[in-house]
Write an enzyme that holds these catalytic residues in place. Structure first.
Site, short mmCIF file in Angstrom:
data_model
loop_
_atom_site.label_atom_id
_atom_site.label_comp_id
_atom_site.label_asym_id
_atom_site.label_seq_id
_atom_site.Cartn_x
_atom_site.Cartn_y
_atom_site.Cartn_z
N ASP A 343 0.85 -1.20 0.00
CA ASP A 343 0.00 0.00 0.00
C ASP A 343 0.89 1.25 0.00
OD1 ASP A 343 0.91 -0.55 2.60
OD2 ASP A 343 -0.73 0.54 3.53
N HIS A 670 1.40 -9.28 -2.77
CA HIS A 670 0.39 -8.22 -2.86
C HIS A 670 1.09 -6.86 -2.90
CE1 HIS A 670 -3.49 -6.27 -2.07
NE2 HIS A 670 -2.84 -5.49 -1.22
N ASP A 718 0.51 -17.96 -3.25
CA ASP A 718 1.30 -16.93 -3.94
C ASP A 718 0.45 -16.24 -4.99
OD1 ASP A 718 3.36 -15.32 -4.80
OD2 ASP A 718 4.15 -16.83 -6.18
N GLU A 727 1.64 -10.54 1.42
CA GLU A 727 2.09 -9.17 1.19
C GLU A 727 3.60 -9.13 1.44
OE1 GLU A 727 -0.58 -6.24 2.73
OE2 GLU A 727 0.59 -4.57 1.95
O1 9MR Z 1 1.51 -6.81 9.69
C1 9MR Z 1 0.31 -6.29 10.21
C2 9MR Z 1 -0.36 -7.33 11.07
O2 9MR Z 1 0.45 -7.63 12.18
C3 9MR Z 1 -1.72 -6.80 11.52
O3 9MR Z 1 -2.39 -7.81 12.22
C4 9MR Z 1 -2.53 -6.36 10.30
C5 9MR Z 1 -3.87 -5.76 10.66
O4 9MR Z 1 -3.73 -4.51 11.32
O5 9MR Z 1 -1.82 -5.39 9.56
C6 9MR Z 1 -0.58 -5.84 9.08
O6 9MR Z 1 0.06 -4.80 8.47
C7 9MR Z 1 -0.43 -4.30 7.25
C8 9MR Z 1 -0.82 -2.86 7.48
O7 9MR Z 1 -1.95 -2.80 8.29
C9 9MR Z 1 -1.03 -2.09 6.18
N1 9MR Z 1 0.10 -2.22 5.32
C10 9MR Z 1 0.41 -3.61 5.01
C11 9MR Z 1 0.72 -4.38 6.27
C12 9MR Z 1 1.12 -5.82 5.97
O8 9MR Z 1 0.06 -6.61 5.57
#
Ligand code: 9MR
Length: 747
Positions: A343, A670, A718, A727
């Site tokens: 993102d 992702h 994947d 991601e």
């Molecule tokens: O890595 C993060 C995970 O520990 C959390 O449970 C989740 C929900 O808040 O978010 C993950 O982080 C994401 C973030 O919110 C937005 N950017 C991508 C991150 C990786 O998926």
């Protein structure tokens, strides 16, 4: 066009079900069409369009003229409402679609037709002029009569024509059984084993007694042989497995294979070169994550792109960012930093742990017996700053540190000295989307205690590490760290809202005692001042058992403090106990690894793999590696090395989770700009990008459609749509950088 049967129950379906052994009740469920008029034989009713889209019949299809210049996918759409879905029932969503000219994307969703517009299933195929048929199976997470099938077509600069036909949402279908292709049953580290390191593999087999194995060189000659060790059923995969130890063979070479039970493993090397390359690739990941600067194609061939978020339309820029309504009355220049992941958000909490871990990689190189600071020194990472006489790793991290400092609330404003938790888009954007094409409004979110302490910790750490290269910056960083510390003490419990997850991740954390401990530790290590030592010594976290099965991460930062107190020279009273606590944690992770038939230091409670499990495994390995740095004990070195095998293919899926490494690797992470799976003109992630990995909670609809009921290691796919298992992020690649650097130093 084609006629569909409803309530269909064919003989082949029955036979098929009998063959795969489904219970009779499931096999006999009626398949019922939910979509009305998906064939467009005489009319487009009851389909609706958004007001900017004109749709009509054309050759028995629905064709729509989609305007250019909209911002979001949902700004132009065609759909049908009032669909009924039953919780727990599986649906086959299928359609044919064309787009002219080639290359436009349709986001096809099944979701709620009213606010909050939940999406239960989505895919974003790239359309072609000739057209394709699409078919997916998913399970409804809800009961509703307000379901919607939608085709979201906005977000394109140019107008295009979209046609669809045979749209179907068929209920009562058997849940899809997804069978990953896992290749040969002998599972090895597909990248490389160190010549003088441990060499272990796992065999998946029905056999319960020992079997012979052979190690073959690239020419097919047997160079070693022995017997497998039966290990029974492995809880993390549900498989019956044996382990194989071929550590006695130390000869360098490429193209080795391991043969057992009639199967040959994927090829692998015995050597050190791969880890020298990985140390650099894992760290080079950060340059292409940079916001606010054009990525130079001469430095990263195939990855050049315009600067993102520098106040050039359609970006709304990061140079003058307001708060969310009601949060503050100022704007900040928060240009720069790294994008968090796939993102375009920038988060102080996650930026903090990532910054710490990269700085710790550098700091370890200064102090550890096998450390080699020159390996990430000036000229190693091919970044714009290479050649400026500052170690390249410090130059790269400086890009993020400058951003973190900009997130601090200015003097004279309420909560001055605290740090805003995060800044990101007002709404989630679709895929693919280059940073420079993001049209969304950017907003600062409220300051939080955790963000403030992340800033204090990393700025304090930076102050000691940049001092030899830039005294003024070191002083600025230390001043910011002190200010943040004071502000956090004044506001010790301002936590980010766990529901603040629109347009960016929430990164919510309701406990700041670990962040206080970490910030105090870094401030103490840099200044030696007593108040910081006192805070460390009086913190309940200082003596707590912090090396649990899950490992440390952005929300659980106590280990950052404990590891630094143990390894960075200092005079903290009782420091021996601190060092012992790390060794004790490492002993526990070693015991896990030894008991694990896949040889990894990770066995979460109830086999629930966490979001980003690959980095949790690496973090547990960091604790083991730190015990080696502390004690020099070879069992810790070997354990840390062995931990890498899982990531590079010694796993249930037989996949390397690092792009560009291993014969079969994760490469569809992702991402909005490494979105090759959606747009062939875009690249895959650069070599050295770590995928999040198995996540038992499979929060995204794509994973839910494929992996329902998955066991541990199998909860991964994947695919670019699987944001909860696949991601990439700055805090996961920092773990990879940290361990790759350790392993390279053992060669
Ligand atoms: O890595 C993060 C995970 O520990 C959390 O449970 C989740 C929900 O808040 O978010 C993950 O982080 C994401 C973030 O919110 C937005 N950017 C991508 C991150 C990786 O998926």
């Amino acid at each position: 066009m084609k006629r569909r049967r409803t309530a269909l129950l064919s003989l082949t379906a029955l036979l098929g079900s009998a063959l795969v052994g489904l219970p009779a009740s499931q096999a006999a469920a009626d398949e019922v069409e939910q979509v009305r008029n998906g064939t467009f034989d005489t009319t487009t009713a009851p389909w609706w369009t958004s007001s900017n889209v004109t749709a009509g019949l054309s050759d028995g299809q629905l064709c729509a003229d989609v305007p250019g210049g909209t911002a979001n996918r949902w700004d132009a759409a065609v759909g049908q409402n009032d669909l009924t879905l039953v919780k727990g029932e599986s649906y086959r969503f299928s359609f044919t679609a064309k787009g002219a000219p080639d290359g436009h994307v349709a986001r096809a969703i099944v979701g709620l037709s009213v606010a909050p517009y939940d999406t239960w299933f989505e895919v974003s195929p790239q359309l072609s002029v000739s057209g394709n048929a699409y078919s997916y199976t998913f399970t409804s997470p809800v009961d509703t009569t307000q379901g919607q099938v939608g085709f979201q077509l906005g977000g394109s600069a140019e107008p295009f024509r979209f046609c669809m036909d045979d749209v179907s949402l068929l209920g009562g279908v058997p849940p899809e059984v997804y069978e990953p292709d896992t290749g040969p049953r002998v599972r090895v580290n597909q990248v490389a084993y160190l010549p003088a390191g441990p060499k272990n593999a796992t065999l998946v087999t029905d056999a319960t007694t020992k079997l012979p194995w052979q190690l073959k060189n690239a020419g097919g000659t047997v160079v070693a042989h022995g017997w497998t060790v039966p290990r029974g059923t492995d809880a993390s995969s549900g498989q019956n497995v044996h382990s194989i130890d071929f550590g006695a063979h130390r000869k360098r070479g490429t193209g080795y294979t391991l043969v057992a039970d009639g199967e040959a493993s994927r090829p692998f090397d015995i050597g050190t070169g791969a880890y020298d390359r990985l140390r650099l690739d894992a760290a080079k990941y950060y340059y292409t994550q940079r916001s606010g600067i054009a990525i130079r194609d001469d430095l990263r061939p195939g990855y050049g792109r315009p600067a993102g978020h520098v106040d050039v339309a359609p970006n709304q820029g990061d140079g003058n960012v307001p708060c969310q309504p009601g949060v503050c009355d100022y704007t900040l220049d928060v240009t720069g930093g790294w994008y968090d992941a796939g993102d375009h958000g920038k988060y102080v909490v996650n930026g903090g742990i990532s910054t710490w871990e990269l700085l710790s990689t550098y700091e370890r190189a200064l102090h550890a017996r096998t450390g080699r600071p020159a390996a990430l020194g000036d000229g190693t990472l091919a970044i714009p700053e290479s050649g400026n006489k500052v170690p390249d790793l410090l130059d790269e991290v400086r890009w993020e540190l400058d951003f973190l400092l900009k997130m601090q609330v200015p003097d004279g404003k309420p909560l001055a000295g605290m740090a805003h938790h995060k800044m990101h888009d007002e709404q989630w954007t679709g895929l693919p989307l280059l940073p420079s094409d993001d049209p969304q409004k950017r907003e600062l979110h409220p300051p939080s205690t955790q963000a403030t302490l992340n800033l204090a910790a990393t700025a304090a750490q930076a102050a000691r590490l940049y001092r030899p290269y830039d005294k003024a910056f070191a002083a600025q960083a230390l001043a910011a760290a002190r200010k943040a510390w004071t502000a956090a003490l004044a506001h010790p419990a301002r936590y980010a809202d766990p529901d603040d997850g629109i347009g960016g991740g929430a990164y919510a954390d309701s406990d700041a005692t670990d962040e206080f401990y970490w910030a105090a530790a870094e401030l103490y290590l840099t200044t030696g001042e007593k108040p910081f030592a006192d805070h460390v010594l009086n913190s309940p976290v200082h003596t707590a058992d912090i090396f649990g099965p899950l490992g440390y991460d952005w929300a659980r930062t106590a280990a950052a403090a404990r590891l630094d107190l143990a390894t960075v020279p200092n005079r903290l009273p009782g420091r021996d106990k601190v060092r012992q606590s790390v060794v004790k944690g490492a002993d526990r992770y070693l015991a896990t690894l030894t008991a694990h038939p896949y040889g990894m230091p990770y066995a979460p409670a109830d086999n629930v793999y966490d979001w980003g499990s690959n980095h949790q495994i690496l973090h547990n390995a960091v604790v083991i590696a730190s015990a080696y740095d502390i004690t020099g004990g070879s069992k810790y070195r070997d354990g840390a090395l062995q931990s890498m095998d899982y990531l590079f293919g010694r796993n249930a899926l037989n996949i390397s989770y690092v792009t560009g490494y291993g014969e079969v690797d994760a490469k569809n992470q992702h991402s909005r700009w490494y979105a090759r799976q959606l747009d062939a003109s875009l690249p895959n992630p650069p070599d050295g990008t770590l995928a999040g990995g198995p996540n038992s909670s499979i929060q995204d609809p794509y994973a839910q459609s494929k992996l329902q009921g998955c066991v541990g290691q199998f909860c991964y796919i994947d695919d670019i749509q699987s944001w909860s298992t696949n991601e990439h992020t700055i805090n996961w690649n920092s773990a990879l950088t940290r361990m790759a650097s350790f392993v390279a130093d053992q060669g």
